[in-house]
Each structure stands twice: as structure tokens, then as C-alpha cells.
Design a protein around this motif. Structure first.
Motif, short mmCIF file in Angstrom:
data_model
loop_
_atom_site.label_atom_id
_atom_site.label_comp_id
_atom_site.label_asym_id
_atom_site.label_seq_id
_atom_site.Cartn_x
_atom_site.Cartn_y
_atom_site.Cartn_z
N ASP A 172 93.40 15.61 20.67
CA ASP A 172 94.16 14.70 19.80
C ASP A 172 93.33 14.35 18.57
N MET A 173 94.03 14.27 17.44
CA MET A 173 93.41 13.89 16.19
C MET A 173 94.18 12.71 15.62
N LEU A 174 93.46 11.73 15.12
CA LEU A 174 94.07 10.48 14.68
C LEU A 174 94.06 10.36 13.16
N ALA A 175 95.13 9.75 12.66
CA ALA A 175 95.19 9.35 11.25
C ALA A 175 95.14 7.83 11.22
N TYR A 176 94.23 7.30 10.45
CA TYR A 176 94.06 5.85 10.32
C TYR A 176 94.64 5.37 9.00
N TRP A 177 95.09 4.13 9.00
CA TRP A 177 95.57 3.50 7.76
C TRP A 177 94.75 2.25 7.50
N ILE A 178 94.40 2.04 6.23
CA ILE A 178 93.61 0.87 5.87
C ILE A 178 94.09 0.29 4.55
N ASP A 179 94.10 -1.02 4.48
CA ASP A 179 94.38 -1.74 3.23
C ASP A 179 93.14 -1.61 2.35
N ASN A 227 81.65 19.74 15.57
CA ASN A 227 82.98 19.23 15.92
C ASN A 227 83.75 20.26 16.74
N TRP A 228 84.68 19.77 17.52
CA TRP A 228 85.53 20.64 18.33
C TRP A 228 86.25 21.65 17.44
N GLY A 229 86.23 22.93 17.86
CA GLY A 229 86.99 23.96 17.17
C GLY A 229 86.50 24.32 15.78
N PHE A 230 85.30 23.87 15.42
CA PHE A 230 84.83 24.05 14.04
C PHE A 230 84.80 25.51 13.61
N VAL A 231 85.31 25.75 12.42
CA VAL A 231 85.20 27.04 11.75
C VAL A 231 84.73 26.75 10.33
N PRO A 232 83.57 27.24 9.91
CA PRO A 232 83.07 26.92 8.57
C PRO A 232 84.01 27.43 7.48
N ILE A 233 84.09 26.64 6.41
CA ILE A 233 84.88 27.04 5.25
C ILE A 233 84.06 28.02 4.41
N THR A 234 84.67 29.12 4.05
CA THR A 234 83.97 30.11 3.23
C THR A 234 83.86 29.61 1.79
N GLN A 235 82.96 30.21 1.05
CA GLN A 235 82.80 29.83 -0.35
C GLN A 235 84.07 30.08 -1.14
N ALA A 236 84.74 31.21 -0.87
CA ALA A 236 85.98 31.52 -1.58
C ALA A 236 87.06 30.50 -1.28
N GLU A 237 87.18 30.07 -0.01
CA GLU A 237 88.19 29.08 0.36
C GLU A 237 87.92 27.74 -0.32
N PHE A 238 86.65 27.34 -0.34
CA PHE A 238 86.35 26.03 -0.91
C PHE A 238 86.49 26.04 -2.42
N GLN A 239 86.16 27.16 -3.04
CA GLN A 239 86.37 27.27 -4.48
C GLN A 239 87.85 27.20 -4.81
N ASP A 240 88.67 27.83 -3.97
CA ASP A 240 90.11 27.77 -4.17
C ASP A 240 90.62 26.35 -4.02
N ASP A 352 87.85 11.60 20.23
CA ASP A 352 86.61 11.34 20.96
C ASP A 352 85.39 11.19 20.03
N ASN A 353 85.63 11.07 18.73
CA ASN A 353 84.55 10.82 17.78
C ASN A 353 84.31 9.31 17.69
N ARG A 354 83.68 8.77 18.72
CA ARG A 354 83.52 7.32 18.81
C ARG A 354 82.70 6.75 17.65
N GLY A 355 81.70 7.47 17.19
CA GLY A 355 80.87 6.94 16.12
C GLY A 355 81.67 6.67 14.86
N MET A 356 82.45 7.66 14.39
CA MET A 356 83.24 7.47 13.19
C MET A 356 84.36 6.47 13.41
N ARG A 357 84.97 6.52 14.58
CA ARG A 357 86.06 5.57 14.85
C ARG A 357 85.56 4.13 14.82
N GLU A 358 84.38 3.89 15.36
CA GLU A 358 83.84 2.53 15.35
C GLU A 358 83.57 2.07 13.92
#
Length: 380
Positions: A172-179, A227-240, A352-358
Motif C-alpha cells: 500500500d502507498m499513501l497520499a497525504y494532504w496538508i494545509d 525502497n520496495w520495488g525500486f527501479v532506478p530512473i535512467t538519465q534519459a528518463e529523468f531528462q525527459d 511501512d515507511n515509518r520514518g517519513m510518515r512520522e
């Protein structure tokens, strides 16, 4: 009801690609929370000549037809980069759209499963549209609010249909909202003050945009590597990605934190394109593009999104890492407020990323949407 047929399509065929892109419109016609994607952006995203991700994807796509009309769609893909860094044999499905019809879901998913199994894949995961670094996960909670830009939307029955076919949630991946007017907790102020002389936060240098975005890619790939399922972004993808974003964002919405003069963290904020494009039905012509330019460059949407943030692994899990995170968050908060943003989505965050969630919950953010990656074992 008339039978359903599933036919493969070729994205190199312009008409077939457009048919594939247009599938969601009738499915969400009565859903006030759905936000039509920009058709041109989707067209470019699904083109091998315009999306660098195709360089490491083996991909197939299908349309489901009934009564001479396309009613559903799906892709299946194998990511060669993931195959090199992950020991498991995993393939993806993505771009899934279908009516509330068991036969359509069954035939679409079975077609994708068979294609992957024929290529030696043991397990299917998704949705990934088209990689884990794109729009991913199926919305399973939070249907009562519109999605932010580059985030998905779905009907509640999507999850029910997949689960009935043997799919189960694997992450599961969460989207947070903040004022955006949130107050800085005392703990945040103390941590940032402790390292104030060592940490400098600066915006990217637009005169060196390509180099700066390559630096951010290095930070991202390092920060997210475990991170779970991590696949590095290639230089071409990030430039795009950078070439796209530089037309949407002000330079001060990308901030880099330097520790003792060395880049150590970053954050990217975006005006919410979905808010700006809410009434153009995904069409830039004849007037949509002018509305977008005005709303993004002049008016600025009241909502925004933080899609990218990271702290180098060497500093994660400690007070220094928290100081770096707080420093870039605080700087971006002020910039977004200066632009007129009142609310912001922070997404996505692994459940399950407790550090960032906290950290972000301590600022007053609340999880308001859940996206789920589904999985299924494939029979040899």
C-alpha cells in the motif's frame, strides 16, 4: 450481453494509440472526481519514440471490444532494469480500465497473464503505468476527492474485480494532504537550528537546468535505492521528465539541501495540473493551452503536489537526516505559500515507511488516499 473480444494493438499505429487513450472517458462520465488526463501527454507517454522508458520495457497492449466499441484496456510489460537488480521473476500489468463487468476484467487480465507467463514470468504485479516511477497502484480508498496530478483514480469495483480473479494486495502507498499554512513543531525548529550552520537550502539554477536535474536524479536513486520495488530512473528518463517539468514549475519549487557544501537532499513541488486542467477535457486545442498557461504561470492553482523528495541513505534514520528533510520541507512550504498554494498532496509514501510518515504526520498531514499494488502468482 454480447461477447467480449480482446485484441492486441500497436502503439506505433496512431489511431490504435488514440483508441487506447480514449477508453476512460465513458467509464468516468458520471464521476465528478475524475480528472481527464491531457491527451497529448498520454499520447507521448505511450510512444516508443517519445518515452525513454520503452528502452528497458518489453511491452504489449490490448483493447477489449464489445458491439464494435472499445470498452476496456490493459498493458503487460517486463522491465529489464528491474530484472537485473531483483532476483524474483516479476512482470507488470498497467493502464487497466474497464466497466463493472466480470467478463471484461477476466479476459483482459488473463490475456496479460498469459503473455507474461509465455515469457517465463512467475508473478504479475500492478498496476504500473508503465513503471514504478510512473503513476502506479490502484486507488482503494479516497474516492471522494479528485486525484492530484500524475496520480491515479479508479472506481471502487476495480479492486473487487481484481480480488475476485485471485489478485491480492502486496503493498500500500499513501497520499497525504496538508494545509500549507502548517506551523513548524518545536522539535522541527530545534533540529533545523542544531544544523543551521551546516545545511544550506537553495533553488535549482535554471541556467544549469540539465546538470541540476542530473544531480537530483543521483540524489533520488540513492535515497530511494532500498525502497520496495525500486527501479532506478535512467538519465534519459529523468531528462525527459525535466524537459516537461521546466515548462510547468518555477525554479524555486525545486530545492536542494547541501550539507557542508555537498548535495544531500532535495524536494520538488508542482502546481496541481489536474486543478488547472479541470474543465478542458484533456484537450489543449483550441483554447485549453491558454487556460493552462494562465492558471499555471499567472494565477497558480490553490493546490499543489510534492511528488519527489529524498535524503541520501547515509543520513537516513538519524537526526541529521530529519534535519535535512525538515530543511527542504520548510523552504518549499514558504515558496508554495508565496505562489498562493493553500494545500498540498505529499505522495506517494509507502505505508511501512515509518520514518517519513512520522515526519510528515508531525507537521499535521493526514493520509487521505490509499493506492494498492496487486499481485498474483502465474501458473507455469
Amino acid at each position: 450481453m454480447n461477447s467480449v473480444t480482446v485484441q492486441s494493438i500497436d502503439f506505433a499505429d496512431r489511431n490504435q494509440r488514440k483508441q487506447f487513450i480514449n477508453v476512460p472517458w465513458p467509464l468516468y462520465a458520471d464521476d465528478p472526481m475524475w480528472r481527464p488526463p491531457i491527451r497529448l501527454e498520454r499520447y507521448l507517454h505511450l510512444g516508443a519514440q517519445t518515452n525513454p522508458a520503452f528502452e528497458h520495457l518489453d511491452l504489449a497492449a490490448w483493447l477489449a471490444w464489445r458491439d464494435g466499441q472499445p470498452v476496456g484496456r490493459i498493458t503487460a510489460q517486463i522491465d529489464s532494469i528491474r530484472a537485473q537488480i531483483q532476483p524474483d521473476s516479476v512482470g507488470y500489468f498497467g493502464m487497466l480500465e474497464a466497466p463493472d463487468d466480470a467478463a471484461v476484467f477476466k479476459q483482459l487480465t488473463a490475456t496479460a497473464e498469459n503473455w507474461l507467463a509465455e515469457r517465463g514470468v512467475d508473478k504479475i504485479q500492478g498496476p504500473f503505468n508503465l513503471t514504478i516511477n510512473d503513476e502506479c497502484g490502484l486507488l482503494v480508498d479516497g474516492f471522494d476527492t479528485p486525484p492530484a496530478m500524475m496520480m491515479g483514480h479508479a472506481r471502487p469495483y476495480y479492486a473487487e474485480r481484481l480480488e475476485a480473479l485471485g489478485y491480492y494486495g502486496t503493498k500500500d502507498m499513501l497520499a497525504y494532504w496538508i494545509d500549507m499554512a502548517f506551523e513548524h513543531p518545536r522539535a522541527m525548529q530545534r533540529v533545523v537550528s542544531r544544523y543551521a550552520e551546516r545545511i544550506r537550502v537553495r533553488p535549482i539554477d535554471r541556467k544549469r537546468f540539465a546538470d541540476e536535474f542530473d544531480l537530483i536524479r543521483d540524489l533520488f536513486n540513492d535515497a530511494w535505492a532500498e525502497n520496495w520495488g525500486f527501479v532506478p530512473i535512467t538519465q534519459a528518463e529523468f531528462q525527459d521528465l525535466g524537459n516537461t517539468l521546466k515548462h510547468l514549475i518555477a525554479h524555486d519549487l525545486v530545492q536542494i539541501a547541501e550539507l557542508d557544501g555537498q548535495p544531500a537532499a532535495f524536494i520538488v513541488g508542482l502546481p496541481n495540473l489536474n486543478e488547472a486542467a479541470r474543465d478542458i477535457d484533456g484537450r489543449l486545442l483550441p483554447t485549453g493551452i491558454f487556460k493552462l498557461i494562465w492558471r499555471l504561470k499567472i494565477g497558480f492553482p490553490s493546490t499543489s503536489r510534492i511528488p519527489l523528495m529524498g535524503v541520501r541513505r547515509a543520513f537516513q534514520g538519524g537526526i541529521l537526516g530529519a534535519a535535512l528533510a525538515y530543511a527542504v520541507i520548510g523552504k518549499l512550504q514558504q515558496r508554495l505559500l508565496d505562489h498562493g498554494a493553500t494545500g498540498c498532496e505529499l505522495s506517494w509514501i509507502l505505508d511501512d515507511n515509518r520514518g517519513m510518515r512520522e515526519i510528515i504526520e508531525g507537521l499535521g498531514a493526514s493520509a487521505y488516499k490509499t493506492y494498492r499494488v496487486y499481485e498474483k502468482q502465474l501458473t507455469p
